[in-house]
Design a protein around this motif. Sequence first.
Motif, PDB file in Angstrom:
ATOM      1  N   ASN A 237       6.232  -1.802  -4.261  1.00  0.00           N
ATOM      2  CA  ASN A 237       5.080  -0.939  -4.513  1.00  0.00           C
ATOM      3  C   ASN A 237       4.883  -0.767  -6.015  1.00  0.00           C
ATOM      4  O   ASN A 237       5.822  -0.387  -6.719  1.00  0.00           O
ATOM      5  CB  ASN A 237       5.316   0.422  -3.855  1.00  0.00           C
TER       6      ASN A 237
ATOM      7  N   SER B 194       2.974  11.616   0.412  1.00  0.00           N
ATOM      8  CA  SER B 194       1.534  11.581   0.156  1.00  0.00           C
ATOM      9  C   SER B 194       1.205  10.716  -1.056  1.00  0.00           C
ATOM     10  O   SER B 194       2.058  10.479  -1.925  1.00  0.00           O
ATOM     11  CB  SER B 194       0.996  12.992  -0.087  1.00  0.00           C
ATOM     12  N   LYS B 195      -0.044  10.271  -1.107  1.00  0.00           N
ATOM     13  CA  LYS B 195      -0.509   9.454  -2.228  1.00  0.00           C
ATOM     14  C   LYS B 195      -0.420  10.238  -3.535  1.00  0.00           C
ATOM     15  O   LYS B 195      -0.028   9.696  -4.573  1.00  0.00           O
ATOM     16  CB  LYS B 195      -1.946   9.000  -1.980  1.00  0.00           C
TER      17      LYS B 195
ATOM     18  N   ARG C  79       3.145  10.269  -4.840  1.00  0.00           N
ATOM     19  CA  ARG C  79       3.540   8.975  -5.408  1.00  0.00           C
ATOM     20  C   ARG C  79       2.848   8.710  -6.735  1.00  0.00           C
ATOM     21  O   ARG C  79       3.450   8.155  -7.667  1.00  0.00           O
ATOM     22  CB  ARG C  79       3.260   7.859  -4.394  1.00  0.00           C
ATOM     23  N   GLU C  80       1.587   9.101  -6.846  1.00  0.00           N
ATOM     24  CA  GLU C  80       0.864   8.911  -8.110  1.00  0.00           C
ATOM     25  C   GLU C  80       1.473   9.781  -9.217  1.00  0.00           C
ATOM     26  O   GLU C  80       1.586   9.342 -10.364  1.00  0.00           O
ATOM     27  CB  GLU C  80      -0.609   9.243  -7.923  1.00  0.00           C
TER      28      GLU C  80
ATOM     29  N   SER D 121       0.810  -1.213   0.000  1.00  0.00           N
ATOM     30  CA  SER D 121       0.000   0.000   0.000  1.00  0.00           C
ATOM     31  C   SER D 121       0.838   1.255   0.000  1.00  0.00           C
ATOM     32  O   SER D 121       0.385   2.303  -0.418  1.00  0.00           O
ATOM     33  CB  SER D 121      -0.922   0.004   1.233  1.00  0.00           C
ATOM     34  N   SER D 122       2.092   1.222   0.483  1.00  0.00           N
ATOM     35  CA  SER D 122       2.915   2.418   0.518  1.00  0.00           C
ATOM     36  C   SER D 122       4.372   2.038   0.539  1.00  0.00           C
ATOM     37  O   SER D 122       4.738   0.885   0.726  1.00  0.00           O
ATOM     38  CB  SER D 122       2.595   3.258   1.761  1.00  0.00           C
TER      39      SER D 122
END
Length: 211
Positions: free
Chosen positions: A171, A86-87, A90-91, A24-25
């Motif tokens: 990931n 943060s998501k 990463r995106e 997840s991370s």
Amino acid sequence: MKAYFLALFVALLVSGCSQFQRRSSGSGYGDEIQYTDQTSRTGSYDKMTRQTAYELGKDPASLSPQDLQEIRSRQKVKELERSLSSKKEREQYSKVISWLKNDDEKIEFLSVPTIEGRQQWINRKNIWSRAQAPQEDMKGLIEAQDIAVGMPQEYVRRSWGEPLSVEVSGNPIYKNERWKYQRFVSTSQGYRQETRFVYFEGGRVVGWETE
């Protein structure tokens, strides 16, 4: 060559996780890597330096100053990847990583302190044009339905189509993957099915093997 790429991919797996899996991370690289260019009493480099050397396809027993610089750069990339907290960060990185040419460019991108600043960097460098207009050498490979080390995943899709399956190390946003293809090839005894595996690190081809 097959044995070499198998050894390289094993090194990638060790750096990410013991087996292909989704998380997840985190980048899948584990604890922070410490670099040293001082040799130990046994004349070899520390474990993480040797591991990074293998990831880059280098022999830890005979590292040149240029090799050591490349190892420093790779470890810096990993350090900066871990700083993406943060998501959204990463995106954003996941979308652009395949189009960054090398570790130096990744460092330049990741060193920009904000998402907005990184987006301005992407626009200024005209990164998305790389996806739309392949370089001449890559264009020739795609037309010949061939692949090469350094080729982005999107270009592999254009050349070989969608893979039969995809396995992920660490990931998934960091695009360390193995793609499986099955094709029928012509031989002197007629057509036979051939299985091919393509290995990616950071969304770019680092090797392949045929069964």
